[in-house]
Design an enzyme around this catalytic site. Sequence first.
Site, PDB file in Angstrom:
ATOM      1  N   LYS A 268       0.851  -1.202   0.000  1.00  0.00           N
ATOM      2  CA  LYS A 268       0.000   0.000   0.000  1.00  0.00           C
ATOM      3  C   LYS A 268       0.884   1.249   0.000  1.00  0.00           C
ATOM      4  CE  LYS A 268      -3.298   2.626   2.908  1.00  0.00           C
ATOM      5  NZ  LYS A 268      -4.143   2.633   4.111  1.00  0.00           N
ATOM      6  N   ASP A 273      -2.632  10.179   3.722  1.00  0.00           N
ATOM      7  CA  ASP A 273      -4.027   9.778   3.868  1.00  0.00           C
ATOM      8  C   ASP A 273      -4.767  10.785   4.746  1.00  0.00           C
ATOM      9  OD1 ASP A 273      -6.457   8.538   4.082  1.00  0.00           O
ATOM     10  OD2 ASP A 273      -5.755   6.881   5.348  1.00  0.00           O
ATOM     11  N   LYS A 280     -10.208  12.866   8.125  1.00  0.00           N
ATOM     12  CA  LYS A 280      -9.778  12.413   9.456  1.00  0.00           C
ATOM     13  C   LYS A 280      -9.792  13.588  10.430  1.00  0.00           C
ATOM     14  CE  LYS A 280      -6.666   8.651   8.121  1.00  0.00           C
ATOM     15  NZ  LYS A 280      -7.342   7.585   8.860  1.00  0.00           N
ATOM     16  N   ASP A 291       1.487   6.363   5.604  1.00  0.00           N
ATOM     17  CA  ASP A 291       0.539   5.423   5.031  1.00  0.00           C
ATOM     18  C   ASP A 291       1.059   4.753   3.753  1.00  0.00           C
ATOM     19  OD1 ASP A 291      -1.853   4.157   5.566  1.00  0.00           O
ATOM     20  OD2 ASP A 291      -3.078   5.564   4.424  1.00  0.00           O
ATOM     21  N   ASP A 350     -12.222   7.139   3.689  1.00  0.00           N
ATOM     22  CA  ASP A 350     -11.024   6.883   4.495  1.00  0.00           C
ATOM     23  C   ASP A 350     -10.641   5.403   4.501  1.00  0.00           C
ATOM     24  OD1 ASP A 350      -8.878   7.514   6.055  1.00  0.00           O
ATOM     25  OD2 ASP A 350     -10.014   7.732   7.925  1.00  0.00           O
ATOM     26  N   GLU A 352      -9.523   3.733   2.125  1.00  0.00           N
ATOM     27  CA  GLU A 352      -9.005   3.838   0.755  1.00  0.00           C
ATOM     28  C   GLU A 352      -7.956   2.781   0.434  1.00  0.00           C
ATOM     29  OE1 GLU A 352      -7.741   5.352   3.232  1.00  0.00           O
ATOM     30  OE2 GLU A 352      -5.602   5.043   2.889  1.00  0.00           O
ATOM     31  N   ARG A 354      -7.833  -0.436   0.915  1.00  0.00           N
ATOM     32  CA  ARG A 354      -8.390  -1.626   0.266  1.00  0.00           C
ATOM     33  C   ARG A 354      -8.822  -1.308  -1.169  1.00  0.00           C
ATOM     34  NH1 ARG A 354     -12.724  -1.990   5.003  1.00  0.00           N
ATOM     35  NH2 ARG A 354     -11.004  -0.939   6.047  1.00  0.00           N
TER      36      ARG A 354
HETATM   37  N1  BES Z   1      -4.352   4.432   6.932  1.00  0.00           N
HETATM   38  C1  BES Z   1      -5.503   4.181   7.691  1.00  0.00           C
HETATM   39  C2  BES Z   1      -5.283   3.156   8.781  1.00  0.00           C
HETATM   40  C3  BES Z   1      -4.524   3.633   9.993  1.00  0.00           C
HETATM   41  C4  BES Z   1      -5.137   4.402  10.944  1.00  0.00           C
HETATM   42  C5  BES Z   1      -3.232   3.231  10.202  1.00  0.00           C
HETATM   43  C6  BES Z   1      -4.446   4.790  12.069  1.00  0.00           C
HETATM   44  C7  BES Z   1      -2.543   3.604  11.325  1.00  0.00           C
HETATM   45  C8  BES Z   1      -3.149   4.402  12.256  1.00  0.00           C
HETATM   46  C9  BES Z   1      -6.640   3.642   6.803  1.00  0.00           C
HETATM   47  O1  BES Z   1      -6.653   4.128   5.513  1.00  0.00           O
HETATM   48  C10 BES Z   1      -7.913   4.057   7.448  1.00  0.00           C
HETATM   49  O2  BES Z   1      -8.159   5.227   7.508  1.00  0.00           O
HETATM   50  N2  BES Z   1      -8.683   3.096   7.914  1.00  0.00           N
HETATM   51  C11 BES Z   1      -9.892   3.358   8.585  1.00  0.00           C
HETATM   52  C12 BES Z   1     -10.911   2.362   8.106  1.00  0.00           C
HETATM   53  C13 BES Z   1     -12.307   2.688   8.513  1.00  0.00           C
HETATM   54  C14 BES Z   1     -12.794   3.936   7.821  1.00  0.00           C
HETATM   55  C15 BES Z   1     -13.199   1.511   8.169  1.00  0.00           C
HETATM   56  C16 BES Z   1      -9.652   3.225  10.093  1.00  0.00           C
HETATM   57  O3  BES Z   1      -8.879   2.343  10.483  1.00  0.00           O
HETATM   58  O4  BES Z   1     -10.199   4.007  10.836  1.00  0.00           O
HETATM   59 ZN    ZN Z   2      -4.851   4.738   4.739  1.00  0.00          ZN
HETATM   60 MN    MN Z   3      -7.710   5.982   5.375  1.00  0.00          MN
END
Ligand code: BES
Ligand code: ZN
Ligand code: MN
Length: 500
Positions: A268, A273, A280, A291, A350, A352, A354
């Site tokens: 990835k 992000d 966020k 990210d 968010d 994204e 996947r």
């Molecule tokens: N890059 C983030 C995941 C992440 C969050 C990694 C905090 C490290 C620390 C990912 O793209 C994301 O935002 N995931 C969301 C998914 C949710 C919207 C289903 C998350 O984990 O909140």
């Molecule tokens: Zn992300």
């Molecule tokens: Mn995200």
Amino acid sequence: MEFTIKTAAPEKLRVGVLVVGAFADGTLAAPAQAIDKASEGRLSQLIKRGDLEDKAGSSLMLHDLPGTAAERVLVVSLGKADEFGDKAYRDALSSVAKTLAGCAAKDAAVTLADAAVAKRSLTWRLQQASRLLADGAYRFDAPKANGKDTKKERGVRKVTLVIADKLNAELEAAVNRGHAIAEGMALAKDLGNQPGNVCTPAHLADTAKALGKHFKFDVEVLERADMAKLGMGSLLSVANGSQLPPKLIVMHYKGGKAKAKPVVLVGKGVTFDSGGISLKPGAEMDEMKYDMCGAASVIGTFKAIARMALPINLIGVIPAVENMPSGTATRPGDVVTSMSGLTIEVLNTDAEGRLILCDALTYAERFKPDCVIDIATLTGACVVALGKIPSGLLANDDELAAELLRRGTDSGDRAWQLPLWEEYQELLKSNFADMGNIGGRYGGTITAACFLSRFTKAYKWAHLDIAGTAWLSGDAKGSTGRPVPLLTEFLIGRAEGKAD
Ligand code: BES
Ligand code: ZN
Ligand code: MN
């Protein structure tokens, strides 16, 4: 850093620092015994006084010890003799690495690889030693106004690993491997630590290309139009809000037999992000420059295996994009069509990672892979579930999962498996497309992997969620270079055809 390996009498080594180990009960490892003898018992005297703490990794720097040619002797505690295993050995080495990195000496001789770690060979001990010592010397060259970082000039550059056994090619290869892994980690760390305005999708592509040029392997970069032609509607939908063009980086390392099926690593590469329209919250949003650490770990692993000329075929696929809100960004509720033909309702922009990985995973099919491993800072839920110690592991093949778990333990870069059960799949239901891109409040790491599993049916696949392990926050903020050690160890195992 430069490594040599040598059989020598420790007291005779004319170096800036000589490193020897001692157990908590005062038992000296063989090299420390030699120094003790040469200094007429000075070392054991100090330890008897209780100057060296019990905890593995605590240490004492002694200057001008009589009878010893080295300028300094660093005595490091190995902890309790009956508890001496992987962790104590690594803790001792990491602490030594830190001391050496801040020391005025230019060269060092380290004798710790001779300490018998339970169930571990000298080869393993040497590989760990060179890896941990070189990795401990890593520093990020931050751009600072005065240009000069005085710390940078300190630190040991040359390390001699001292062993009692006779040298052979296998031992030298082990030292070289550990060093190569540390160099791969350093590249991954540099990419991760670089801010989002420097480490863009184009920067990732340029870095991969430069690496390919240096080590003579092919790197292709697919542009937006190429991806559109392939039907990568899901990947491209994430790039919609950004001014930066997306890149799909494809690396081809051919070290194995022409017909041998490749391992494919998919990383990835979200270079920042923001969350997109599902923006966020502000706190710690800067950390979303990390990210792209999955991508960085793939590039770092390529560096490590190319540097050791590993006889294996390896493909790297890196979807690189920036996730930003803007008037052209994808909206929550938009439906996109992935390269596989499956449609996705983007319920949260968010989620994204996947969306870019699914198209990269479909693209991976063309390589007729032996197996595919994707590496992604995918879910905050993974950090909640497992903390920052292991990476999350989910797989559609239990043997592959077991192999990764094993290599994680061997390399000290561990993973922990979570279930990928059918029951979770229904959480991805959508009324408007084949699936939604989120699965609700619970089991977020698993539902994210369930989403990916729909695109990985054609091959053996494992997913590493490195959201907790790719970087550290707070005072220690910075990229960790993980899981380069795990991936490289896995590939070494594959190249050697190790069954265990
Ligand atoms: N890059 C983030 C995941 C992440 C969050 C990694 C905090 C490290 C620390 C990912 O793209 C994301 O935002 N995931 C969301 C998914 C949710 C919207 C289903 C998350 O984990 O909140
Ligand atoms: Zn992300
Ligand atoms: Mn995200």
